[in-house]
Design a protein around this motif. Sequence first.
Motif, PDB file in Angstrom:
ATOM      1  N   TRP A  36       1.686 -11.603 -27.137  1.00  0.00           N
ATOM      2  CA  TRP A  36       1.226 -10.265 -26.783  1.00  0.00           C
ATOM      3  C   TRP A  36       2.447  -9.406 -26.472  1.00  0.00           C
ATOM      4  O   TRP A  36       3.351  -9.839 -25.755  1.00  0.00           O
ATOM      5  CB  TRP A  36       0.312 -10.300 -25.567  1.00  0.00           C
ATOM      6  N   TYR A  37       2.435  -8.207 -27.014  1.00  0.00           N
ATOM      7  CA  TYR A  37       3.457  -7.209 -26.734  1.00  0.00           C
ATOM      8  C   TYR A  37       2.753  -5.977 -26.163  1.00  0.00           C
ATOM      9  O   TYR A  37       1.531  -5.817 -26.271  1.00  0.00           O
ATOM     10  CB  TYR A  37       4.182  -6.804 -28.025  1.00  0.00           C
ATOM     11  N   ARG A  38       3.569  -5.104 -25.598  1.00  0.00           N
ATOM     12  CA  ARG A  38       3.035  -3.816 -25.166  1.00  0.00           C
ATOM     13  C   ARG A  38       4.092  -2.737 -25.332  1.00  0.00           C
ATOM     14  O   ARG A  38       5.296  -3.018 -25.340  1.00  0.00           O
ATOM     15  CB  ARG A  38       2.557  -3.862 -23.713  1.00  0.00           C
ATOM     16  N   GLN A  39       3.602  -1.527 -25.468  1.00  0.00           N
ATOM     17  CA  GLN A  39       4.510  -0.382 -25.594  1.00  0.00           C
ATOM     18  C   GLN A  39       3.945   0.766 -24.782  1.00  0.00           C
ATOM     19  O   GLN A  39       2.852   1.277 -25.067  1.00  0.00           O
ATOM     20  CB  GLN A  39       4.676   0.025 -27.055  1.00  0.00           C
ATOM     21  N   ALA A  40       4.706   1.149 -23.769  1.00  0.00           N
ATOM     22  CA  ALA A  40       4.337   2.281 -22.933  1.00  0.00           C
ATOM     23  C   ALA A  40       4.935   3.551 -23.534  1.00  0.00           C
ATOM     24  O   ALA A  40       5.921   3.484 -24.272  1.00  0.00           O
ATOM     25  CB  ALA A  40       4.840   2.065 -21.519  1.00  0.00           C
ATOM     26  N   PRO A  41       4.362   4.707 -23.210  1.00  0.00           N
ATOM     27  CA  PRO A  41       4.891   5.968 -23.755  1.00  0.00           C
ATOM     28  C   PRO A  41       6.366   6.137 -23.442  1.00  0.00           C
ATOM     29  O   PRO A  41       6.798   5.963 -22.292  1.00  0.00           O
ATOM     30  CB  PRO A  41       4.045   7.023 -23.040  1.00  0.00           C
ATOM     31  N   GLY A  42       7.146   6.442 -24.471  1.00  0.00           N
ATOM     32  CA  GLY A  42       8.561   6.679 -24.290  1.00  0.00           C
ATOM     33  C   GLY A  42       9.407   5.437 -24.089  1.00  0.00           C
ATOM     34  O   GLY A  42      10.612   5.541 -23.812  1.00  0.00           O
ATOM     35  N   ARG A  67       0.493 -12.788 -12.731  1.00  0.00           N
ATOM     36  CA  ARG A  67      -0.643 -11.865 -12.834  1.00  0.00           C
ATOM     37  C   ARG A  67      -1.368 -12.016 -14.165  1.00  0.00           C
ATOM     38  O   ARG A  67      -2.588 -11.846 -14.218  1.00  0.00           O
ATOM     39  CB  ARG A  67      -0.167 -10.417 -12.678  1.00  0.00           C
ATOM     40  N   PHE A  68      -0.635 -12.282 -15.229  1.00  0.00           N
ATOM     41  CA  PHE A  68      -1.214 -12.384 -16.566  1.00  0.00           C
ATOM     42  C   PHE A  68      -1.241 -13.841 -17.006  1.00  0.00           C
ATOM     43  O   PHE A  68      -0.348 -14.620 -16.658  1.00  0.00           O
ATOM     44  CB  PHE A  68      -0.384 -11.589 -17.580  1.00  0.00           C
ATOM     45  N   THR A  69      -2.250 -14.181 -17.794  1.00  0.00           N
ATOM     46  CA  THR A  69      -2.357 -15.519 -18.357  1.00  0.00           C
ATOM     47  C   THR A  69      -2.725 -15.419 -19.834  1.00  0.00           C
ATOM     48  O   THR A  69      -3.724 -14.776 -20.180  1.00  0.00           O
ATOM     49  CB  THR A  69      -3.432 -16.345 -17.630  1.00  0.00           C
ATOM     50  N   ILE A  70      -1.911 -16.067 -20.658  1.00  0.00           N
ATOM     51  CA  ILE A  70      -2.208 -16.112 -22.087  1.00  0.00           C
ATOM     52  C   ILE A  70      -2.864 -17.450 -22.409  1.00  0.00           C
ATOM     53  O   ILE A  70      -2.515 -18.485 -21.826  1.00  0.00           O
ATOM     54  CB  ILE A  70      -0.920 -15.909 -22.930  1.00  0.00           C
ATOM     55  N   SER A  71      -3.805 -17.433 -23.316  1.00  0.00           N
ATOM     56  CA  SER A  71      -4.452 -18.667 -23.761  1.00  0.00           C
ATOM     57  C   SER A  71      -4.911 -18.473 -25.199  1.00  0.00           C
ATOM     58  O   SER A  71      -4.952 -17.345 -25.695  1.00  0.00           O
ATOM     59  CB  SER A  71      -5.633 -19.027 -22.854  1.00  0.00           C
ATOM     60  N   ARG A  72      -5.260 -19.587 -25.831  1.00  0.00           N
ATOM     61  CA  ARG A  72      -5.717 -19.493 -27.212  1.00  0.00           C
ATOM     62  C   ARG A  72      -6.803 -20.518 -27.475  1.00  0.00           C
ATOM     63  O   ARG A  72      -6.861 -21.579 -26.837  1.00  0.00           O
ATOM     64  CB  ARG A  72      -4.559 -19.692 -28.192  1.00  0.00           C
ATOM     65  N   ASP A  73      -7.646 -20.195 -28.437  1.00  0.00           N
ATOM     66  CA  ASP A  73      -8.694 -21.097 -28.896  1.00  0.00           C
ATOM     67  C   ASP A  73      -8.584 -21.158 -30.410  1.00  0.00           C
ATOM     68  O   ASP A  73      -9.042 -20.239 -31.107  1.00  0.00           O
ATOM     69  CB  ASP A  73     -10.061 -20.580 -28.453  1.00  0.00           C
ATOM     70  N   CYS A  96      -1.237  -7.774 -30.302  1.00  0.00           N
ATOM     71  CA  CYS A  96      -1.036  -9.200 -30.500  1.00  0.00           C
ATOM     72  C   CYS A  96      -0.224  -9.399 -31.785  1.00  0.00           C
ATOM     73  O   CYS A  96      -0.239  -8.563 -32.692  1.00  0.00           O
ATOM     74  CB  CYS A  96      -2.345  -9.970 -30.549  1.00  0.00           C
ATOM     75  N   ARG A  97       0.470 -10.505 -31.809  1.00  0.00           N
ATOM     76  CA  ARG A  97       1.363 -10.799 -32.928  1.00  0.00           C
ATOM     77  C   ARG A  97       1.275 -12.277 -33.253  1.00  0.00           C
ATOM     78  O   ARG A  97       1.253 -13.116 -32.355  1.00  0.00           O
ATOM     79  CB  ARG A  97       2.791 -10.407 -32.558  1.00  0.00           C
ATOM     80  N   ALA A  98       1.265 -12.589 -34.524  1.00  0.00           N
ATOM     81  CA  ALA A  98       1.280 -13.962 -35.006  1.00  0.00           C
ATOM     82  C   ALA A  98       2.625 -14.217 -35.673  1.00  0.00           C
ATOM     83  O   ALA A  98       3.042 -13.426 -36.535  1.00  0.00           O
ATOM     84  CB  ALA A  98       0.145 -14.195 -35.996  1.00  0.00           C
TER      85      ALA A  98
END
Length: 128
Positions: A36-42, A67-73, A96-98
């Motif tokens: 998972w990636y994120r992009q905030a303004p600027g 605070r965050f938890t990644i998981s997959r099925d 999300c990115r593969a």
Amino acid sequence: QVQLVESGGGLVQPGGSLRLSCVGSGFTFGYYVMKWYRQAPGKDREMVAGVTIDGGRKNYAESVKGRFTISRDNRRSTVYLQMNHLNVEDTAVYYCRAEGQGSSSEYWGQGNQVSVSWGQGTQVTASW
């Protein structure tokens, strides 16, 4: 046709929670590292969390650890991002990115907006 379809974003108040989902199709999901990636303004796009093919190893950006938890099925070709104790700085478009192992193939989702705010028309009351 390869697709990564994200869902689960929205507006939440500080301290709240959201769970993002990303469903992959058109490729062998179980052969790909998911992130998972994120992009905030600027700001530049940054990696938030990653999980290995079998789900056994995970890594997180310092700003979201605890605070965050990644998981997959893999049976459902889905990766999740559970986000708790959200704050205003978490506001961003989440992708999300593969990433293919041993190959240059990579795929991106379309992005999903997460907004952390007290919202419009916050009511402040006072009494004497």
